[in-house]
Design a protein around this motif. Sequence first.
Motif, PDB file in Angstrom:
ATOM      1  N   HIS A   1     -48.099  -2.495 -13.792  1.00  0.00           N
ATOM      2  CA  HIS A   1     -46.926  -1.964 -14.485  1.00  0.00           C
ATOM      3  C   HIS A   1     -45.614  -2.272 -13.768  1.00  0.00           C
ATOM      4  O   HIS A   1     -44.541  -2.104 -14.350  1.00  0.00           O
ATOM      5  N   ASN A   2     -45.702  -2.684 -12.516  1.00  0.00           N
ATOM      6  CA  ASN A   2     -44.490  -3.001 -11.754  1.00  0.00           C
ATOM      7  C   ASN A   2     -44.456  -4.474 -11.376  1.00  0.00           C
ATOM      8  O   ASN A   2     -43.995  -4.845 -10.294  1.00  0.00           O
ATOM      9  N   SER A   3     -44.934  -5.329 -12.287  1.00  0.00           N
ATOM     10  CA  SER A   3     -44.989  -6.760 -12.017  1.00  0.00           C
ATOM     11  C   SER A   3     -44.275  -7.533 -13.116  1.00  0.00           C
ATOM     12  O   SER A   3     -44.454  -7.246 -14.304  1.00  0.00           O
ATOM     13  N   ALA A   4     -43.493  -8.525 -12.719  1.00  0.00           N
ATOM     14  CA  ALA A   4     -42.805  -9.394 -13.667  1.00  0.00           C
ATOM     15  C   ALA A   4     -42.204 -10.570 -12.919  1.00  0.00           C
ATOM     16  O   ALA A   4     -41.912 -10.480 -11.720  1.00  0.00           O
ATOM     17  N   PHE A   5     -42.018 -11.695 -13.620  1.00  0.00           N
ATOM     18  CA  PHE A   5     -41.344 -12.840 -13.042  1.00  0.00           C
ATOM     19  C   PHE A   5     -39.831 -12.712 -13.152  1.00  0.00           C
ATOM     20  O   PHE A   5     -39.105 -13.450 -12.502  1.00  0.00           O
ATOM     21  N   LYS A   6     -39.370 -11.803 -14.014  1.00  0.00           N
ATOM     22  CA  LYS A   6     -37.931 -11.599 -14.176  1.00  0.00           C
ATOM     23  C   LYS A   6     -37.607 -10.124 -13.976  1.00  0.00           C
ATOM     24  O   LYS A   6     -38.266  -9.246 -14.558  1.00  0.00           O
ATOM     25  N   ILE A   7     -36.580  -9.853 -13.197  1.00  0.00           N
ATOM     26  CA  ILE A   7     -36.211  -8.470 -12.894  1.00  0.00           C
ATOM     27  C   ILE A   7     -35.865  -7.704 -14.165  1.00  0.00           C
ATOM     28  O   ILE A   7     -36.135  -6.502 -14.267  1.00  0.00           O
ATOM     29  N   ALA A   8     -35.297  -8.383 -15.148  1.00  0.00           N
ATOM     30  CA  ALA A   8     -34.901  -7.713 -16.393  1.00  0.00           C
ATOM     31  C   ALA A   8     -36.085  -7.086 -17.108  1.00  0.00           C
ATOM     32  O   ALA A   8     -35.912  -6.158 -17.906  1.00  0.00           O
ATOM     33  N   ASP A   9     -37.308  -7.562 -16.824  1.00  0.00           N
ATOM     34  CA  ASP A   9     -38.492  -7.012 -17.475  1.00  0.00           C
ATOM     35  C   ASP A   9     -39.121  -5.870 -16.694  1.00  0.00           C
ATOM     36  O   ASP A   9     -40.164  -5.351 -17.093  1.00  0.00           O
ATOM     37  N   LEU A  10     -38.514  -5.487 -15.598  1.00  0.00           N
ATOM     38  CA  LEU A  10     -38.971  -4.324 -14.848  1.00  0.00           C
ATOM     39  C   LEU A  10     -38.127  -3.104 -15.198  1.00  0.00           C
ATOM     40  O   LEU A  10     -37.006  -3.232 -15.688  1.00  0.00           O
ATOM     41  N   SER A  11     -38.659  -1.939 -14.939  1.00  0.00           N
ATOM     42  CA  SER A  11     -37.954  -0.695 -15.236  1.00  0.00           C
ATOM     43  C   SER A  11     -36.658  -0.609 -14.432  1.00  0.00           C
ATOM     44  O   SER A  11     -36.594  -1.050 -13.276  1.00  0.00           O
ATOM     45  N   PRO A  12     -35.615  -0.013 -15.016  1.00  0.00           N
ATOM     46  CA  PRO A  12     -34.368   0.198 -14.265  1.00  0.00           C
ATOM     47  C   PRO A  12     -34.556   1.054 -13.021  1.00  0.00           C
ATOM     48  O   PRO A  12     -33.728   1.016 -12.113  1.00  0.00           O
ATOM     49  N   THR A  13     -35.640   1.825 -12.989  1.00  0.00           N
ATOM     50  CA  THR A  13     -35.895   2.680 -11.825  1.00  0.00           C
ATOM     51  C   THR A  13     -36.842   2.033 -10.815  1.00  0.00           C
ATOM     52  O   THR A  13     -37.337   2.700  -9.906  1.00  0.00           O
ATOM     53  N   THR A  14     -37.100   0.738 -10.975  1.00  0.00           N
ATOM     54  CA  THR A  14     -38.016   0.040 -10.071  1.00  0.00           C
ATOM     55  C   THR A  14     -37.565   0.170  -8.617  1.00  0.00           C
ATOM     56  O   THR A  14     -36.388   0.057  -8.299  1.00  0.00           O
ATOM     57  N   ASP A  15     -38.533   0.404  -7.751  1.00  0.00           N
ATOM     58  CA  ASP A  15     -38.293   0.591  -6.316  1.00  0.00           C
ATOM     59  C   ASP A  15     -38.454  -0.746  -5.603  1.00  0.00           C
ATOM     60  O   ASP A  15     -39.568  -1.169  -5.289  1.00  0.00           O
ATOM     61  N   PHE A  16     -37.354  -1.451  -5.366  1.00  0.00           N
ATOM     62  CA  PHE A  16     -37.395  -2.757  -4.731  1.00  0.00           C
ATOM     63  C   PHE A  16     -37.295  -2.641  -3.209  1.00  0.00           C
ATOM     64  O   PHE A  16     -36.505  -1.847  -2.688  1.00  0.00           O
ATOM     65  N   ALA A  17     -38.061  -3.464  -2.519  1.00  0.00           N
ATOM     66  CA  ALA A  17     -37.806  -3.673  -1.099  1.00  0.00           C
ATOM     67  C   ALA A  17     -36.592  -4.588  -0.979  1.00  0.00           C
ATOM     68  O   ALA A  17     -36.475  -5.578  -1.705  1.00  0.00           O
ATOM     69  N   SER A  18     -35.670  -4.261  -0.088  1.00  0.00           N
ATOM     70  CA  SER A  18     -34.539  -5.152   0.156  1.00  0.00           C
ATOM     71  C   SER A  18     -35.044  -6.469   0.731  1.00  0.00           C
ATOM     72  O   SER A  18     -36.094  -6.524   1.376  1.00  0.00           O
ATOM     73  N   LEU A  19     -34.287  -7.535   0.504  1.00  0.00           N
ATOM     74  CA  LEU A  19     -34.679  -8.859   0.968  1.00  0.00           C
ATOM     75  C   LEU A  19     -33.841  -9.260   2.180  1.00  0.00           C
ATOM     76  O   LEU A  19     -32.631  -9.025   2.216  1.00  0.00           O
ATOM     77  N   TYR A  20     -34.507  -9.894   3.150  1.00  0.00           N
ATOM     78  CA  TYR A  20     -33.827 -10.339   4.358  1.00  0.00           C
ATOM     79  C   TYR A  20     -34.195 -11.791   4.643  1.00  0.00           C
ATOM     80  O   TYR A  20     -35.314 -12.231   4.386  1.00  0.00           O
ATOM     81  N   PHE A  21     -33.231 -12.516   5.157  1.00  0.00           N
ATOM     82  CA  PHE A  21     -33.480 -13.876   5.639  1.00  0.00           C
ATOM     83  C   PHE A  21     -32.876 -13.991   7.028  1.00  0.00           C
ATOM     84  O   PHE A  21     -31.680 -13.797   7.217  1.00  0.00           O
ATOM     85  N   GLU A  22     -33.750 -14.263   7.999  1.00  0.00           N
ATOM     86  CA  GLU A  22     -33.337 -14.316   9.398  1.00  0.00           C
ATOM     87  C   GLU A  22     -32.561 -13.066   9.798  1.00  0.00           C
ATOM     88  O   GLU A  22     -31.538 -13.107  10.484  1.00  0.00           O
ATOM     89  N   GLY A  23     -33.064 -11.926   9.327  1.00  0.00           N
ATOM     90  CA  GLY A  23     -32.505 -10.637   9.696  1.00  0.00           C
ATOM     91  C   GLY A  23     -31.290 -10.196   8.910  1.00  0.00           C
ATOM     92  O   GLY A  23     -30.807  -9.075   9.101  1.00  0.00           O
ATOM     93  N   GLN A  24     -30.800 -11.044   8.006  1.00  0.00           N
ATOM     94  CA  GLN A  24     -29.606 -10.717   7.227  1.00  0.00           C
ATOM     95  C   GLN A  24     -29.992 -10.322   5.804  1.00  0.00           C
ATOM     96  O   GLN A  24     -30.811 -10.988   5.163  1.00  0.00           O
ATOM     97  N   LEU A  25     -29.392  -9.254   5.308  1.00  0.00           N
ATOM     98  CA  LEU A  25     -29.651  -8.793   3.948  1.00  0.00           C
ATOM     99  C   LEU A  25     -29.163  -9.840   2.957  1.00  0.00           C
ATOM    100  O   LEU A  25     -28.044 -10.350   3.075  1.00  0.00           O
ATOM    101  N   ILE A  26     -30.009 -10.187   1.971  1.00  0.00           N
ATOM    102  CA  ILE A  26     -29.620 -11.123   0.919  1.00  0.00           C
ATOM    103  C   ILE A  26     -29.876 -10.469  -0.436  1.00  0.00           C
ATOM    104  O   ILE A  26     -30.677  -9.547  -0.556  1.00  0.00           O
TER     105      ILE A  26
END
Length: 381
Positions: free
Chosen positions: A233-258
């Motif tokens: 229920h929390n899987s999709a290739f596009k964010i628009a198809d996930l619930s507005p309340t979806t709990d995302f992990a923040s993304l980091y690249f080499e320690g920097q938030l992206i």
Amino acid sequence: MQHHFTKSVFILGIAMLFWHCSEDDELPQTIDQDSLNTLIEEERIQENAPAIAAVIVKDGQVVWENFFGFKTLNTTERPDENTVFILASVSKTVVAVAVMQLVEQGLLDLDEDVNTYIPFALRNPNFPNTPITARMLLTHTSSLSWPTNAEDPNFNNTFESANAPGIYPWLRDYLTPNNPNFQPNSWQNNAPGTSYQYSNIGAAVLGYLVQSISGMDFNSYCVEHIFAPLQMHNSAFKIADLSPTTDFASLYFEGQLIPQYSAPHYPAFALRSTTADMANFMIAMLNEGAFGEVRVLQAITVQQMFTIKVPDKKVGFIWTVLSGKWMGHIGEYWGVSSSMDIHREKNLGVFIVSNDSHIESIYPEGKIYRYIHKYAEQFVD
């Protein structure tokens, strides 16, 4: 808005990775749950991974899962089984399932020229008379290149999720001559069907085949025919198809938030999912395509997908042998390191993901990968 992460040459997906372990880098003789948690946390800190999430399935159920670190570095909130990570090239295993669904329905012939199914002529310009087939795309033998940054510095450009171009017409313009965005380096100087080259653009072509044949957006197809039946229920290739309340992990690249992102070749890398959902996916694959009363593939089709087609690379249809008899895929991209594999004889599955790049410990020969797989062995009768 388009994003350029230029601090290093980056790899979109990984077919196989190898590390050399020193002789004294041995696993503990026994690993219990407490020591496993301690070992993983030590490695997470060592590798500066913001978060690590992992799950083991056995005989149709979750037998262990745990979560380490923090969803966002400036908080103390830990991930859980419903925290959504981007999966990078682990996404390709879902692409393979979608393609094989069409094959078993008789809508796609693995050995037919793909031009039968799409509205433009896809041929290697160096070998214009040689057809490209879905079988070639599934085994990375289509003569499409990776492509790496050296082959096309712009291939790994990303976009804010809502603004990413679709697969088509981008794919046509990128791969066919006489278009302003044509990239000749996307084609090898090897005839289709004659050599192996891991290809992200090939995975995008497979996604477009699903889209073209089904008449549905690729993501929508996967939601209806794979994710919903498997209760992902929390899987999709596009964010628009996930619930507005979806709990995302923040993304980091080499320690920097992206920022969260996508790109036109999204079937190759952009699946968002959770440990809970990937547990269901692994359970279905271990159970020959069935999940409870629902079936997403017939058993004979699953067997076909997992049968090795390129022996020296240990590749079936997308799915690849990672270690011993463990078969699955690994991935790495901006803000993600991921590993998912199953052992069909032992009915075991392991999924590990982090929300930063280059977390090598979760890949085969990495410590976290080996700790978790050794611990998983205790669940075998």
